[in-house]
Design an enzyme around this catalytic site. Structure first.
Site, PDB file in Angstrom:
ATOM      1  N   ASN A   1       0.858  -1.182   0.000  1.00  0.00           N
ATOM      2  CA  ASN A   1       0.000   0.000   0.000  1.00  0.00           C
ATOM      3  C   ASN A   1       0.895   1.233   0.000  1.00  0.00           C
ATOM      4  OD1 ASN A   1      -1.581   2.313   1.304  1.00  0.00           O
ATOM      5  ND2 ASN A   1      -3.195   0.793   1.002  1.00  0.00           N
TER       6      ASN A   1
ATOM      7  N   SER B   1     -11.487  -3.999   2.196  1.00  0.00           N
ATOM      8  CA  SER B   1     -10.137  -3.479   2.042  1.00  0.00           C
ATOM      9  C   SER B   1      -9.468  -3.279   3.401  1.00  0.00           C
ATOM     10  CB  SER B   1     -10.185  -2.157   1.274  1.00  0.00           C
ATOM     11  OG  SER B   1      -8.899  -1.616   1.125  1.00  0.00           O
TER      12      SER B   1
ATOM     13  N   ALA C   1      -5.199  -0.377  -2.927  1.00  0.00           N
ATOM     14  CA  ALA C   1      -5.733   0.932  -2.534  1.00  0.00           C
ATOM     15  C   ALA C   1      -6.841   0.709  -1.521  1.00  0.00           C
ATOM     16  CB  ALA C   1      -6.275   1.684  -3.747  1.00  0.00           C
ATOM     17  N   GLU C   2      -6.810   1.463  -0.436  1.00  0.00           N
ATOM     18  CA  GLU C   2      -7.779   1.205   0.631  1.00  0.00           C
ATOM     19  C   GLU C   2      -9.214   1.521   0.241  1.00  0.00           C
ATOM     20  OE1 GLU C   2      -5.496   4.990   2.054  1.00  0.00           O
ATOM     21  OE2 GLU C   2      -5.032   3.123   1.034  1.00  0.00           O
ATOM     22  N   ASN C   3      -9.404   2.228  -0.891  1.00  0.00           N
ATOM     23  CA  ASN C   3     -10.774   2.468  -1.349  1.00  0.00           C
ATOM     24  C   ASN C   3     -11.387   1.242  -2.017  1.00  0.00           C
ATOM     25  OD1 ASN C   3      -8.900   2.904  -3.481  1.00  0.00           O
ATOM     26  ND2 ASN C   3     -10.493   3.857  -4.691  1.00  0.00           N
TER      27      ASN C   3
END
Length: 249
Positions: free
Chosen positions: A44, A112, A67-69
């Site tokens: 990340n 996520s 991606a944390e989204n």
């Protein structure tokens, strides 16, 4: 765009896969950070310098960018010459448009963060405003400045992943960003494993396995250890085997 249509906030495109040349101190940080990638890692990357490191992945190394989204398998910026189109749902940490590589997957934000909190991300690289000798990190807020949001930084640094901070060694006013104790609000306490700056590389003994503190392991060409000490507001040790040059492979 219609009122109910999702908009692209930061359109970024490339042309025939060309990588923007990054020189100077920032370029040194980016290229050194890219050496942290190991084959098979799930990674990340934060906003700014960390994101740029993905353009310098060493040859023969394959990593999965998360991606944390809600996207695993981030690719480069869209290339219109290859008929690639920008999609507001395919974005990196800085909300810039990206592509998805072959085999990529998308999922909810909750899934996520379950990946992050569950220890399934091997490496986190993010920027910083201050780092302390004990591995504390301040990376998201300067009092009196506009705060858009925390993002996923707190979850990322408190997860089991290796945490590397990339930042310029001193602030724009010349004040040290590596300090004995952070004066800015903390993102996490005792979370940083390594600090990469334009001047040097520090390993951080955040678990106090070696009496705590920072150890200088690499230095930029043309600088001395005294130069680093003058720009660092906390004591540090020097690697017992000697300090390598950041530019050396």
């Amino acid at each position: 765009a219609r009122d109910n249509e999702k908009r692209i906030e930061r359109l970024r495109e490339t042309n025939a896969g060309k990588v923007t040349d990054i020189s100077g101190g920032r370029g040194r940080i980016v290229r050194r950070a890219a050496k942290e990638f190991k084959d098979g890692m799930y990674v990340n990357l934060g906003i700014g310098i960390p994101t740029l490191a993905s353009s310098f992945i060493p040859e023969g190394i394959h990593i999965e960018l998360q991606a944390e989204n809600g996207l695993m398998g981030l690719g480069p910026y869209p290339d219109p010459t290859l008929n690639q189109h920008s999609d507001p749902d395919y974005i990196n940490a800085g909300k810039e448009t990206v592509t998805a590589i072959r085999g990529a997957s998308s999922f909810s934000s909750s899934e996520s963060f379950s990946m992050i909190r569950g220890g399934h991300i091997d490496l986190t690289i993010l920027g910083g405003m201050q780092c302390s000798a004990s591995g504390d990190l301040a990376s998201f807020f300067i009092p009196g400045k506009l705060l858009k949001g925390m993002g996923g930084a707190m979850d990322l640094v408190s997860s089991p992943s290796t945490v590397i901070v990339t930042m310029e060694h001193v602030a724009k006013n010349g004040s040290p960003k590596i300090v004995k104790q952070c004066s800015l609000p903390l993102t996490g306490r005792g979370v940083v494993d390594r600090i990469i700056t334009d001047m040097c590389v520090f390993d951080c003994d955040k678990r106090a396995l070696r009496n705590g503190g920072l150890t200088l392991t690499e230095i930029a060409s043309g600088l001395t250890i005294d130069d680093v000490r003058a720009a660092t507001d906390c004591p540090f040790d020097v690697a017992s085997g000697g300090v390598k040059l950041m530019d050396d492979d």
